[in-house]
Design a protein around this motif. Structure first.
Motif, short mmCIF file in Angstrom:
data_model
loop_
_atom_site.label_atom_id
_atom_site.label_comp_id
_atom_site.label_asym_id
_atom_site.label_seq_id
_atom_site.Cartn_x
_atom_site.Cartn_y
_atom_site.Cartn_z
N VAL A 253 3.76 -13.13 -7.46
CA VAL A 253 2.69 -12.20 -7.10
C VAL A 253 3.21 -11.14 -6.14
O VAL A 253 3.82 -11.48 -5.13
CB VAL A 253 1.51 -12.94 -6.42
CG1 VAL A 253 0.36 -11.97 -6.14
CG2 VAL A 253 1.04 -14.11 -7.25
N THR A 254 2.98 -9.88 -6.47
CA THR A 254 3.21 -8.79 -5.53
C THR A 254 1.85 -8.24 -5.13
O THR A 254 1.07 -7.82 -6.00
CB THR A 254 4.07 -7.68 -6.15
OG1 THR A 254 5.29 -8.25 -6.61
CG2 THR A 254 4.37 -6.58 -5.14
N CYS A 255 1.56 -8.29 -3.85
CA CYS A 255 0.26 -7.84 -3.34
C CYS A 255 0.50 -6.56 -2.54
O CYS A 255 1.32 -6.53 -1.63
CB CYS A 255 -0.32 -8.93 -2.45
SG CYS A 255 -1.89 -8.49 -1.70
N GLU A 256 -0.19 -5.50 -2.93
CA GLU A 256 0.01 -4.21 -2.28
C GLU A 256 -1.32 -3.60 -1.86
O GLU A 256 -2.35 -3.85 -2.50
CB GLU A 256 0.70 -3.24 -3.25
CG GLU A 256 2.09 -3.69 -3.66
CD GLU A 256 2.60 -2.87 -4.84
OE1 GLU A 256 3.57 -2.13 -4.65
OE2 GLU A 256 2.01 -2.96 -5.93
N SER A 257 -1.26 -2.79 -0.82
CA SER A 257 -2.45 -2.10 -0.33
C SER A 257 -2.22 -0.59 -0.36
O SER A 257 -1.13 -0.12 -0.05
CB SER A 257 -2.76 -2.56 1.09
OG SER A 257 -3.96 -1.96 1.53
N ARG A 258 -3.25 0.12 -0.74
CA ARG A 258 -3.11 1.57 -0.88
C ARG A 258 -3.20 2.27 0.48
O ARG A 258 -4.08 1.96 1.28
CB ARG A 258 -4.22 2.11 -1.79
CG ARG A 258 -4.01 3.54 -2.21
CD ARG A 258 -5.24 4.11 -2.86
NE ARG A 258 -5.66 3.40 -4.06
CZ ARG A 258 -5.20 3.66 -5.28
NH1 ARG A 258 -4.30 4.59 -5.46
NH2 ARG A 258 -5.67 3.01 -6.32
N ILE A 259 -2.30 3.19 0.68
CA ILE A 259 -2.34 4.00 1.92
C ILE A 259 -3.41 5.08 1.75
O ILE A 259 -3.38 5.84 0.78
CB ILE A 259 -0.97 4.65 2.20
CG1 ILE A 259 0.11 3.57 2.38
CG2 ILE A 259 -1.06 5.57 3.42
CD1 ILE A 259 1.52 4.14 2.45
N LEU A 260 -4.35 5.13 2.70
CA LEU A 260 -5.40 6.14 2.66
C LEU A 260 -5.05 7.35 3.51
O LEU A 260 -5.30 8.49 3.14
CB LEU A 260 -6.71 5.54 3.19
CG LEU A 260 -7.31 4.42 2.34
CD1 LEU A 260 -8.50 3.82 3.07
CD2 LEU A 260 -7.74 4.95 0.97
N GLN A 261 -4.47 7.07 4.69
CA GLN A 261 -4.17 8.15 5.63
C GLN A 261 -2.91 7.80 6.39
O GLN A 261 -2.62 6.63 6.62
CB GLN A 261 -5.26 8.25 6.71
CG GLN A 261 -6.58 8.70 6.24
CD GLN A 261 -7.51 8.99 7.42
OE1 GLN A 261 -7.10 8.90 8.59
NE2 GLN A 261 -8.73 9.34 7.11
N ILE A 262 -2.19 8.86 6.78
CA ILE A 262 -1.10 8.66 7.74
C ILE A 262 -1.42 9.56 8.92
O ILE A 262 -1.57 10.78 8.76
CB ILE A 262 0.26 9.00 7.10
CG1 ILE A 262 0.51 8.00 5.95
CG2 ILE A 262 1.37 8.90 8.14
CD1 ILE A 262 1.51 8.45 4.96
N ARG A 263 -1.61 8.94 10.09
CA ARG A 263 -2.03 9.73 11.24
C ARG A 263 -1.05 9.55 12.39
O ARG A 263 -0.44 8.50 12.52
CB ARG A 263 -3.45 9.36 11.66
CG ARG A 263 -3.75 7.90 11.55
CD ARG A 263 -5.24 7.57 11.53
NE ARG A 263 -5.96 8.15 12.63
CZ ARG A 263 -7.10 8.83 12.47
NH1 ARG A 263 -7.64 8.96 11.26
NH2 ARG A 263 -7.71 9.34 13.50
N ARG A 264 -0.93 10.62 13.16
CA ARG A 264 -0.04 10.57 14.33
C ARG A 264 -0.91 10.20 15.53
O ARG A 264 -1.92 10.84 15.78
CB ARG A 264 0.61 11.95 14.52
CG ARG A 264 1.82 11.95 15.38
CD ARG A 264 2.58 13.28 15.24
NE ARG A 264 3.33 13.39 14.00
CZ ARG A 264 4.51 12.80 13.78
NH1 ARG A 264 5.05 12.03 14.71
NH2 ARG A 264 5.13 12.95 12.64
#
Ligand SMILES: *Cc1c(COP(=O)(O)O)cnc(C)c1O
Length: 395
Positions: A253-264
């Protein structure tokens, strides 16, 4: 990005819409079959079944049963009658054992789907016998004998009394006698030896009936544990069976999560509920679209939950060729990772961070949460998009 599978293979999908889902599960059925084949080799000359309870440890019961049946597995173990009915559709000719047994409300369903109940009390034996007496016939069943787990099973005395009383023996047709190890994940534990000895003393009173004791860890324990049939579960799905030993299984199983935002976020600021984690440097934070309601346990938080005080390190994700730590508390639908170390533009909104899989071991994540791979796999929930590598028939 992580490479999971090769594009030449067909992909069956299930669960949430790929474009919309917060998380993605990729299930490598080739790896599953390779794991079963490896366990079957270790178990030989004993036969090898497959434990597919709890939606095949979260991997999808129908897909898993189809793949393993095609590979030659013809004995499956489920916990509940409805799981058995699903397995029956996927494997019409297999022996399907219902580990949690029968009760008055379930006996007809179990019988009609030709499932084999694992009977673990005198009451269950009577229930199964009476059901078939009324209908003429003696249907196969399994008997569970308690050898030290003290959870399910006839006592050794009850099992021997049954075996030695021809009038009672005649009321049902046991085709399997089984027991379950309490400490097989710790091979040096003295209870293993005791359970093997106790089980052996019962098995000899059931000539011609197959015997089964070993779960995944029992397969690795060695031949004295194998008897006629082994019943691996977690190792099929790539999980660690023996504590502290290298895990020879392929990840499934490969479990991945989607990136919504990249914030500084500036040094000195805090991240997530409770303001538990204060940033020591200017930080790039990737906010991802899954959380504890997707089985990414709150105990994986970077700080600020009780488990952290026990000294277990926070979990890591994997993206852009690097391990990236969880920042602050895991929330219901969102989790934050520190991606400062990645080269510029290595990740974008819409990309995925691996939560566990080939680059982050399931059991390392489980340890960080103070739990085991079994619990992580079986609490993934329904919100993921699922992809199955290798062609799959539908049932
Ligand atoms: C779940 C279960 C297994 C499989 O155990 P693993 O540790 O996952 O290999 C085998 N036998 C019984 C009775 C079980 O409940």
């Amino acid at each position: 990005m992580n490479k999971v599978g090769s594009p030449s293979r067909k992909v069956a999908t299930d669960g949430a819409d790929a474009r919309l889902a917060g998380g993605r599960l990729t299930i490598d059925l080739d790896a599953l079959v390779a794991n079963w084949t490896a366990l079957a080799k270790l178990s030989a000359p004993a036969k090898t079944g497959a434990v597919v309870k709890s939606d095949a440890y979260g991997c999808g019961l129908a897909h898993v049963v189809l793949a393993l049946a095609e590979a030659g597995c013809d004995r499956f173990f489920v916990a509940l009658p409805e799981e058995g009915v699903m397995a029956r559709k996927a494997a019409p000719a297999a022996e399907i054992f219902v580990l949690n047994g029968i009760f008055p409300q379930s006996v007809a369903t179990v019988a009609e789907a030709r499932l084999i109940p694992v009977l673990s009390s005198v009451e269950e034996i009577i229930l199964w016998a009476e059901y078939w007496q009324k209908r003429g016939g003696r249907r196969p069943c399994a008997l569970h004998v308690d050898t030290g787990m003290n959870r399910m099973g006839l006592s050794i005395e009850e099992a021997l009394a049954f075996a030695r009383d021809p009038t009672r023996r005649d009321t049902i047709t046991p085709i399997l006698v089984m027991s379950h190890l309490a400490c097989a994940d710790e091979p040096a534990h003295p209870l293993n030896r005791q359970q093997i000895d106790r089980f052996s003393s019962v098995v000899s009173d059931f000539p011609g009936v197959e015997a089964s004791l070993a779960n995944s860890a029992g397969v690795f324990f060695g031949p004295e544990c194998h008897f006629d049939l082994t019943r691996p579960g977690i190792a099929l799905y790539g999980g660690e069976a023996v504590v502290g030993a290298p895990n020879p299984m392929r990840p499934v199983v490969t479990c991945e999560s989607r990136i919504l935002q990249i914030r500084r976020v500036a040094a000195g600021e805090t991240v997530s509920y409770g303001a538990t984690q204060t940033l020591e440097r200017d930080t790039l934070v990737a906010t991802c679209s899954s959380g504890y309601s997707d089985g990414y346990h709150r105990a994986l938080s970077g700080s600020g939950v009780d488990q952290r005080k026990l000294g277990t390190p926070a979990a890591f994700g994997f993206v852009g060729g690097k391990q990236v730590p969880v920042l602050g508390r895991v929330t219901m639908d969102l989790v934050m990772f520190d991606v400062t170390e990645l080269v510029d533009d290595a990740v974008q909104p819409g990309d995925h961070i691996q939560l566990f899989g080939p680059d982050i071991a399931l059991d390392d994540v489980a340890r960080a949460a103070g739990t085991i791979g079994y619990e992580l796999l079986t609490s993934l929930g329904q919100r993921y998009h699922r992809r199955y590598l290798q062609p799959v028939r539908t049932v």
